[in-house]
Design an enzyme around this catalytic site. Structure first.
Site, mmCIF file in Angstrom:
data_model
loop_
_atom_site.group_PDB
_atom_site.id
_atom_site.type_symbol
_atom_site.label_atom_id
_atom_site.label_comp_id
_atom_site.label_asym_id
_atom_site.label_seq_id
_atom_site.Cartn_x
_atom_site.Cartn_y
_atom_site.Cartn_z
ATOM 1 N N SER A 138 0.853 -1.188 0.000
ATOM 2 C CA SER A 138 0.000 0.000 0.000
ATOM 3 C C SER A 138 0.888 1.236 0.000
ATOM 4 O O SER A 138 2.008 1.207 0.509
ATOM 5 C CB SER A 138 -0.894 0.017 1.248
ATOM 6 O OG SER A 138 -1.528 1.272 1.408
ATOM 7 N N TYR B 240 -2.019 -1.312 10.303
ATOM 8 C CA TYR B 240 -2.054 -1.424 8.845
ATOM 9 C C TYR B 240 -0.796 -0.852 8.217
ATOM 10 O O TYR B 240 -0.128 -1.501 7.411
ATOM 11 C CB TYR B 240 -3.289 -0.700 8.304
ATOM 12 C CG TYR B 240 -3.437 -0.802 6.802
ATOM 13 C CD1 TYR B 240 -3.993 -1.942 6.223
ATOM 14 C CD2 TYR B 240 -3.028 0.233 5.966
ATOM 15 C CE1 TYR B 240 -4.131 -2.036 4.844
ATOM 16 C CE2 TYR B 240 -3.157 0.139 4.594
ATOM 17 C CZ TYR B 240 -3.715 -0.998 4.038
ATOM 18 O OH TYR B 240 -3.839 -1.102 2.678
ATOM 19 N N SER C 76 2.262 -2.973 9.011
ATOM 20 C CA SER C 76 2.264 -4.267 8.307
ATOM 21 C C SER C 76 2.629 -4.089 6.840
ATOM 22 O O SER C 76 3.363 -4.907 6.270
ATOM 23 C CB SER C 76 0.900 -4.949 8.434
ATOM 24 O OG SER C 76 -0.113 -4.261 7.724
ATOM 25 N N LYS C 77 2.149 -3.020 6.216
ATOM 26 C CA LYS C 77 2.433 -2.815 4.795
ATOM 27 C C LYS C 77 3.885 -2.374 4.568
ATOM 28 O O LYS C 77 4.506 -2.760 3.566
ATOM 29 C CB LYS C 77 1.468 -1.781 4.211
ATOM 30 C CG LYS C 77 0.028 -2.281 4.120
ATOM 31 C CD LYS C 77 -0.080 -3.563 3.308
ATOM 32 C CE LYS C 77 -1.512 -4.026 3.141
ATOM 33 N NZ LYS C 77 -1.621 -5.279 2.344
#
Length: 234
Positions: free
Chosen positions: A116, A129, A132-133
């Site tokens: 992302s 998020y 993690s990306k």
């Protein structure tokens, strides 16, 4: 589908996977749905064994499962953090290494992970998020270095704002401020799903035979934008 691949759609939501597989078949493609909990390493192992035994090989793996939970980091429940990291990162690692074992025997294979632009441009209430990306990009770089000698390529596609059904709903409900988003996207538009898919197909294909360990940002230029701006400039 247009590339002639046999596609396995793996998802915990079996009905949705079956629906997508049927859409593939009706359009002339070859697809099969497979129910799986990607947070369960044993189920991932079993799926890879099943696919390799049924079809004889594993040529391409696309890791695209993911979830985002929006909360302030100071209040973020640790169980929720573990869940996001397990699905967004650990599942990618387990799927990749299981597929790579077969690809190593074949002497060839390509893995594409969905990252992302939030792996580079950070927004609030997305601590799990975003982290993690960013880690997915590191995973891709690390495994690209480790597996290149075996003929295995692994890359990532990092989408920006894409006009998905979820985004459309957010715009309609007023939860997504289009005017503010356009201030950080040089191309001044949302991307289409097909634009992300084309980048994935490219990296998975022999057209990208010399590319590994890389993250391709498909975000309308968002990741390179220094400051928000209006339609006519700063």
């Amino acid at each position: 589908m247009e590339e002639g691949a046999q596609v396995i759609i793996a998802d915990i939501m079996e009905d949705e996977a079956q629906k997508t597989a049927e859409e593939f078949r009706q359009a002339g493609g070859r697809a099969e749905a497979y129910k799986i909990d990607l947070c369960n390493a044993d189920e991932i192992e079993a799926m890879m064994d099943y696919v390799a035994e049924k079809y004889g090989r594993i040529d391409v793996l696309v890791n695209d499962a993911g979830i985002n939970i929006r909360e302030w980091a100071t209040d973020f429940d640790l169980d929720k953090m573990d869940f996001v990291m397990n699905l967004n990162l650990r599942a990618y690692f387990v799927c990749s290494r299981c597929a790579a074992r077969y690809m190593k025997k074949q002497g060839t294979g390509s893995i594409v992970c969905i990252s992302s632009t939030n792996s580079k441009r950070y927004t609030t209430k997305r601590v799990a998020y975003n982290t993690s990306k960013a880690a997915v990009n590191g995973l891709v770089g690390t495994l690209g270095v480790e597996w290149g000698r075996f003929g295995i390529r692994i890359n990532a596609v990092a989408p920006g704002y894409v006009m998905t059904d979820m985004v459309k709903q957010g715009v309609e409900e007023g939860n997504i401020n289009v005017e503010k988003i356009m201030q950080i996207i040089p191309m001044k538009r949302f991307l289409e799903v097909e634009e992300i898919a084309k980048a994935v197909v490219f990296l998975a294909s022999d057209e990208a035979s010399g590319i590994t360990g890389q993250t391709l940002f498909v975000d309308g230029g968002w990741s390179q934008c220094g400051l928000p701006e209006g339609p006519d400039g700063p």
